[in-house]
Each structure stands twice: as structure tokens, then as C-alpha cells.
Design a protein around this motif. Structure first.
Motif, short mmCIF file in Angstrom:
data_model
loop_
_atom_site.label_atom_id
_atom_site.label_comp_id
_atom_site.label_asym_id
_atom_site.label_seq_id
_atom_site.Cartn_x
_atom_site.Cartn_y
_atom_site.Cartn_z
N CYS A 1 0.68 -1.23 -0.08
CA CYS A 1 -0.02 -0.03 -0.09
C CYS A 1 0.73 1.16 -0.10
O CYS A 1 1.87 1.50 0.86
CB CYS A 1 -0.69 0.15 1.23
SG CYS A 1 -2.08 1.34 1.27
N CYS A 2 0.69 2.03 -0.82
CA CYS A 2 -0.55 2.06 -1.77
C CYS A 2 -0.03 2.20 -3.35
O CYS A 2 1.44 2.80 -3.50
CB CYS A 2 -1.36 3.09 -1.61
SG CYS A 2 -2.41 2.65 -0.07
N ASP A 3 -0.57 1.70 -4.43
CA ASP A 3 -0.06 2.17 -5.58
C ASP A 3 -0.62 3.67 -6.02
O ASP A 3 -0.85 4.42 -5.15
CB ASP A 3 -0.69 1.09 -6.88
CG ASP A 3 -2.24 1.45 -6.90
OD1 ASP A 3 -2.71 2.25 -6.23
OD2 ASP A 3 -2.81 0.63 -7.59
N THR B 1 -2.93 4.88 -7.65
CA THR B 1 -4.30 5.38 -7.40
C THR B 1 -4.51 5.03 -6.06
O THR B 1 -5.97 5.29 -5.87
CB THR B 1 -5.01 4.38 -8.35
OG1 THR B 1 -4.93 3.01 -7.82
CG2 THR B 1 -4.59 4.22 -9.79
N ARG C 1 -4.47 2.57 -4.18
CA ARG C 1 -5.33 1.26 -4.04
C ARG C 1 -3.92 0.22 -3.29
O ARG C 1 -2.98 0.23 -3.51
CB ARG C 1 -5.92 0.41 -5.17
CG ARG C 1 -6.92 1.43 -5.93
CD ARG C 1 -7.93 1.35 -4.83
NE ARG C 1 -9.37 2.23 -5.41
CZ ARG C 1 -10.49 2.37 -4.85
NH1 ARG C 1 -10.59 1.99 -3.65
NH2 ARG C 1 -11.08 3.18 -5.38
N THR D 1 -2.27 -3.45 -3.63
CA THR D 1 -1.84 -4.38 -4.44
C THR D 1 -1.47 -5.58 -3.81
O THR D 1 -0.85 -5.80 -2.73
CB THR D 1 -0.88 -3.97 -5.23
OG1 THR D 1 0.31 -3.88 -4.52
CG2 THR D 1 -1.35 -2.73 -6.08
N ARG E 1 -3.97 -4.96 -8.62
CA ARG E 1 -4.83 -3.93 -7.79
C ARG E 1 -6.30 -4.58 -7.19
O ARG E 1 -6.79 -5.10 -8.02
CB ARG E 1 -4.95 -2.67 -8.84
CG ARG E 1 -5.75 -1.26 -7.90
CD ARG E 1 -6.08 -0.46 -9.08
NE ARG E 1 -4.96 -0.14 -9.65
CZ ARG E 1 -4.59 0.78 -10.90
NH1 ARG E 1 -5.63 1.13 -11.28
NH2 ARG E 1 -3.58 1.04 -11.43
N GLN F 1 -9.74 -3.55 -5.87
CA GLN F 1 -10.91 -2.89 -5.48
C GLN F 1 -11.56 -3.52 -4.30
O GLN F 1 -12.19 -4.76 -4.31
CB GLN F 1 -11.84 -2.82 -6.66
CG GLN F 1 -11.08 -2.25 -7.86
CD GLN F 1 -10.92 -0.76 -7.89
OE1 GLN F 1 -11.62 -0.13 -6.85
NE2 GLN F 1 -10.08 -0.09 -8.77
N GLU F 2 -11.84 -2.71 -3.39
CA GLU F 2 -12.50 -3.08 -2.01
C GLU F 2 -13.90 -2.45 -1.83
O GLU F 2 -14.08 -1.62 -1.21
CB GLU F 2 -11.59 -2.98 -0.74
CG GLU F 2 -10.07 -3.50 -1.33
CD GLU F 2 -9.24 -3.29 0.15
OE1 GLU F 2 -8.98 -4.08 1.08
OE2 GLU F 2 -8.59 -2.27 0.35
N ARG G 1 -9.95 5.41 3.06
CA ARG G 1 -9.27 5.44 2.16
C ARG G 1 -8.54 3.68 2.66
O ARG G 1 -8.69 3.16 3.82
CB ARG G 1 -7.75 6.12 2.25
CG ARG G 1 -8.19 7.62 1.59
CD ARG G 1 -7.23 8.22 1.64
NE ARG G 1 -6.46 8.77 2.81
CZ ARG G 1 -5.52 9.57 2.94
NH1 ARG G 1 -4.81 10.13 2.10
NH2 ARG G 1 -5.16 10.03 4.29
N PRO G 2 -7.86 2.91 1.38
CA PRO G 2 -7.57 1.64 1.94
C PRO G 2 -6.38 1.65 3.05
O PRO G 2 -6.54 0.51 3.89
CB PRO G 2 -6.80 1.04 0.60
CG PRO G 2 -7.72 1.91 -0.36
CD PRO G 2 -7.89 3.21 0.00
#
Length: 280
Positions: A167-169, A171, A173, A175, A180, A182-183, A191-192
């Protein structure tokens, strides 16, 4: 010969005069049958008026023992004490933890919501306490009537043994193995992660996070601990499969397809830089 005397003498073989008719029984008298033993007075309720207190107590104790055995081996009620898994699980929800989910060779998968004992990973020492009070609390917790032990946690599996979780890329997110994720189960607005990390999950362990990331103390908070933030698979109690209370929220804890596109870890392991917490 005195024939009159012969007629007045009673024949020895003739039956005796019948006894007088008994007085009519108006229900005010009780008759005890000869030879029948008297029943001791045990204080129990008559059979015709329902079970006795003794039988009721025995039945209740049997039910409790049965529920405890069921809770220990098959499915355990678990009271959600915090909002770290919102919106999937709400404070006060009671879930049923499937203890057979990982008993026959299966292991936790990415996306599973699990309950685990955090002793040695999230909690370094089990807190000492009064044994009698602890036993009563454990019994109530096993029936879903009290909050779980301070060493028990409920989180979602994000990475399994061999996975590289980052964490994180670009965007924002997470990985997993470069894919990647999507949660959709995250709390809206969260945020993630606000904490950057790059870890390779050691074999036989799990990287877990809460769905309410801003309110969850999870693997991210224990990166510097002796356990490295990961949870041993053998510390997993079971998988959260059903929400059973309140009745208005009675539902299954559904799985997620968020990790369907995640590839397996490479056979030779991940090669990570200085940020990584582990190496394959």
C-alpha cells in the motif's frame, strides 16, 4: 330321631353368611390396597402437573452443556464489540463462527472474514485474571452473551502465505502480488490505508485488516511487533459465516470477488527492496 334338629343344624359345607354391604363411598374416604408399599414424599410435582424442578434443572443443565460443546467444536456465537469491521459487521451484532471451515485441510483465503486468537501476534501476553471470573466470562462469551476475550479479534484476510501486499499504488489502492484490489466492503469515505507498507507474508501466516480502515487496529499497527503484524493460521478460530442477531440483520456474511484477479505468488518468492518486511 329328632328330625327337626336335623333341619336346623347348619351343613358344614355350606358357605358362610355374606358380609354386610359396605357403606357407599362418597369420596370422603381413601382406601389403601393391602400389600401396596407407601410412596415416599419426595417433594416432586405430580406427574400430571408438569415436570418437577429437579427435572427442569437437569434439562437446563443438559442444554447448556450441549450448547457449549456445539460452540467449542462446530459453531460459536461471537459478539462484535467494536466498529472496526463496519459496514460488514456492526457493533452489537452476534455472528456465528464456523469452526469446521478450516478443519479438513482447507485454509483461510483472501477475502474471508475470520475470528482469531491474537495472542503472540496482536497481544503479546494473555492478561491474567481471576480464574473463576474468567471461567464464567468464557462460558458467557461462548454462548454469545458477553463480549469476547481481549485476545480475540475479527478481521478480513487480505494476504496469505507468500503474498506480497503493498500500500499503496499510484491510485491509492492496495496491491496483492502486483494486482490492484478494488475493495467494495470498505466503509464509505475510508482510504485503503493511511499507513504505507510493503510486506511479503511468511508461509503459514495471514495479513489481516478491518473493513473500517480508519478505526481498525490490525496488521498495520503491529508491523514493529515480534510477530511482524501477521497472524499464524493455527491461531484462527473459524470463519464468520452468519449474522444472527439482531433479527433485522439476519444474513450470511457473504464473500467477495475483490481478489479473484490476484495471481498466486511466484514459485521462487518475491524479491523486494528495503521497504519490504519479508523476503520469499
Amino acid at each position: 330321631m329328632d328330625t327337626e334338629a336335623q333341619h336346623t343344624e347348619r351343613d358344614p359345607s355350606s358357605p358362610a353368611d355374606p358380609p354386610p354391604d359396605p357403606a357407599p363411598d362418597d369420596g370422603s374416604r381413601s382406601v389403601r390396597v393391602s400389600g401396596a408399599p407407601e410412596e415416599p414424599d419426595t417433594g416432586d410435582t405430580d406427574a400430571g402437573h408438569g415436570p418437577s424442578w429437579r427435572r427442569t434443572g437437569l434439562l437446563g443443565a443438559t442444554c447448556v452443556v450441549f450448547l457449549l460443546l456445539l460452540s467449542h467444536f462446530v459453531a460459536q456465537p461471537f459478539l462484535i464489540p467494536s466498529g472496526s469491521m463496519e459496514p460488514t459487521l456492526q457493533v452489537g451484532d452476534r455472528i456465528l463462527v464456523n469452526k469446521l471451515a478450516y478443519r479438513f485441510g482447507s485454509e483461510p483465503r483472501r477475502g474471508d472474514v475470520i475470528v482469531f486468537d491474537g495472542t503472540g501476534s496482536f497481544v503479546q501476553e494473555e492478561p491474567a485474571g481471576d480464574p473463576v471470573t474468567g471461567l464464567l466470562h468464557d462460558t458467557a462469551a461462548a454462548l454469545g452473551l458477553a463480549a469476547p476475550d481481549e485476545t480475540d479479534f475479527v478481521k478480513r484476510v487480505v494476504g496469505t502465505g507468500g503474498d506480497r501486499v503493498v500500500c499503496c499504488d499510484s491510485t491509492g489502492r492496495i496491491t496483492v502480488n502486483g494486482a490492484r484490489v478494488q475493495e467494495p466492503y470498505l466503509t464509505p469515505g475510508d482510504r485503503p490505508s493511511d499507513v504505507p507498507f510493503d510486506i511479503v507474508v511468511p508461509p503459514g501466516t495471514l495479513w489481516v485488516m478491518g473493513d473500517h480502515r480508519s478505526q481498525s487496529s490490525d496488521s498495520r499497527d503491529h508491523l514493529g511487533s515480534p510477530g511482524g503484524g501477521v497472524v499464524p493460521v493455527d491461531q484462527v478460530i473459524g470463519r464468520a459465516d452468519w449474522t444472527v442477531w439482531p433479527f433485522g440483520r439476519w444474513t450470511t456474511v457473504t464473500g467477495t470477488d475483490a481478489y479473484d484477479s490476484v495471481p498466486p505468488p511466484p514459485a521462487g518468492g518475491h524479491q523486494v527492496g528495503p521497504r519490504g518486511r519479508g523476503h520469499g
